[in-house]
Motif scaffolding. Structure first.
Motif, PDB file in Angstrom:
ATOM      1  N   ARG A  27       0.841  -1.199   0.000  1.00 49.73           N
ATOM      2  CA  ARG A  27       0.000   0.000   0.000  1.00 49.73           C
ATOM      3  C   ARG A  27       0.873   1.246   0.000  1.00 49.73           C
ATOM      4  O   ARG A  27       2.071   1.190   0.262  1.00 49.73           O
ATOM      5  N   HIS A  35      -4.000  10.500  -6.152  1.00 51.52           N
ATOM      6  CA  HIS A  35      -5.069   9.783  -6.848  1.00 51.52           C
ATOM      7  C   HIS A  35      -5.022   8.293  -6.490  1.00 51.52           C
ATOM      8  O   HIS A  35      -3.939   7.692  -6.447  1.00 51.52           O
ATOM      9  N   PRO A  36      -6.180   7.672  -6.232  1.00 53.29           N
ATOM     10  CA  PRO A  36      -6.192   6.264  -5.796  1.00 53.29           C
ATOM     11  C   PRO A  36      -5.631   5.286  -6.817  1.00 53.29           C
ATOM     12  O   PRO A  36      -5.242   4.161  -6.441  1.00 53.29           O
ATOM     13  N   ALA A  42      -2.346   3.636  -6.094  1.00 51.55           N
ATOM     14  CA  ALA A  42      -2.342   2.482  -5.194  1.00 51.55           C
ATOM     15  C   ALA A  42      -2.324   1.172  -5.974  1.00 51.55           C
ATOM     16  O   ALA A  42      -1.701   0.195  -5.546  1.00 51.55           O
ATOM     17  N   SER A  43      -2.988   1.137  -7.136  1.00 54.15           N
ATOM     18  CA  SER A  43      -2.987  -0.091  -7.929  1.00 54.15           C
ATOM     19  C   SER A  43      -1.609  -0.349  -8.532  1.00 54.15           C
ATOM     20  O   SER A  43      -1.204  -1.505  -8.695  1.00 54.15           O
TER      21      SER A  43
END
Length: 291
Positions: free
Chosen positions: A137, A221-222, A225-226
């Motif tokens: 993460r 921006h999420p 995370a990927s």
């Protein structure tokens, strides 16, 4: 060590010269060298991530946007038609040996000749983003700006640089502010910048050379995370730093951000002393390995 004591963990210095330390709590333990090399990092993974070309191949395999390679002079000419290029050492660190904004084949050829093994890629405009990954993460993220000072209308540039260097060395006494004459241009160290005027000192986003970190963890921006999840799974590596160029950390990275490289032994002082928000990385690392 202070974080370990606060967590009730046992500390054993295994080798003072190499700064190799073991931390233990209950039945779990981890060895750390120099605060950044963890026992979970094997030599093959370290070698892969030290190789910028191999790391970019990894990015492409995992569908993480990255920059094109220009391996031949014909490739240079094709890419130069679209904009300037960057030449960097294939295994370099700390911004050493990097040449930016090269606009001719001759300049690229000279920069490549000065290195034992070089990577040539397009110059990508954008801010330097460092993402610290832990356990798959995003633990922290900061924008790193090359060293600069703001004029106060009273002090000469030399005095402003001296004050920035003193501030930088409070974080790490080994740090030095690097002033690049090519960046200063006609500006003299005796000049007195007007109030609020920003004077850039170099082009390198390296904390050891005076770069300034500003935390952007909450705005990130999420989708980043990927990227971290995919890289963690592929590398089987819980701790690393991901370097990205982006115009806006809050924007979808698929819209123009590019991954530059992965640091398998990431420093974290820039998160400890970042502007806006700081992070207790030491405690987070120990909790990950010892809980």
């Amino acid at each position: 060590m202070a974080a370990a004591a606060a967590l009730g963990a046992e500390t054993e210095v295994l080798d003072a010269l190499s700064d190799r330390v073991a931390y233990r709590r209950a039945t779990r333990a981890v060895e750390v060298v120099g605060g950044t090399w963890f026992s979970c990092l094997d030599s093959s993974t370290a070698a892969l991530l030290d190789d910028k070309r191999a790391t970019k191949a990894l990015f492409r395999r995992l569908r993480v946007p990255t920059l094109a390679d220009a391996e031949t002079e014909a490739d240079w000419d094709v890419l130069l038609a679209s904009g300037p290029l960057v030449v960097k050492p294939r295994t370099g660190t700390g911004g050493e040996g990097v040449s930016l904004n090269l606009t001719s084949s001759r300049a690229v050829r000279e920069a490549v000749a000065a290195l034992d093994d070089a990577v040539v890629e397009p110059f990508h405009d954008g801010a330097d983003l460092r993402i610290h990954a832990l356990g798959g993460r995003v633990l922290a993220a900061c924008r790193r700006d090359p060293a600069f000072v703001l004029g106060d209308g009273e002090r000469a540039l030399a005095a402003l640089v001296e004050a920035l260097e003193a501030h930088t060395q409070k974080h790490n006494p080994a740090n030095r502010v690097f002033v690049d004459p090519d960046v200063l241009g006609p500006v003299s160290m005796d000049d007195v910048p007007a109030l609020g005027v920003r004077v850039p000192l170099n082009r390198l986003c390296n904390m050891a050379l005076g770069a300034i970190a500003t935390d952007v963890s909450d705005a990130l921006h999420p989708a980043f995370a990927s990227w971290v999840e995919r890289l963690t799974e592929a590398l089987d590596l819980p701790v690393f730093g991901l370097d990205v160029l982006t115009n806006d950390p809050a924007a979808d990275p698929e819209g123009g951000a590019v991954a530059l490289e992965i640091n398998a032994r990431p420093d974290w002082l820039h998160h400890t002393f970042s502007e806006g928000r700081t992070h207790d990385i030491a405690t987070a690392l120990l909790r990950h390995f010892l809980d």
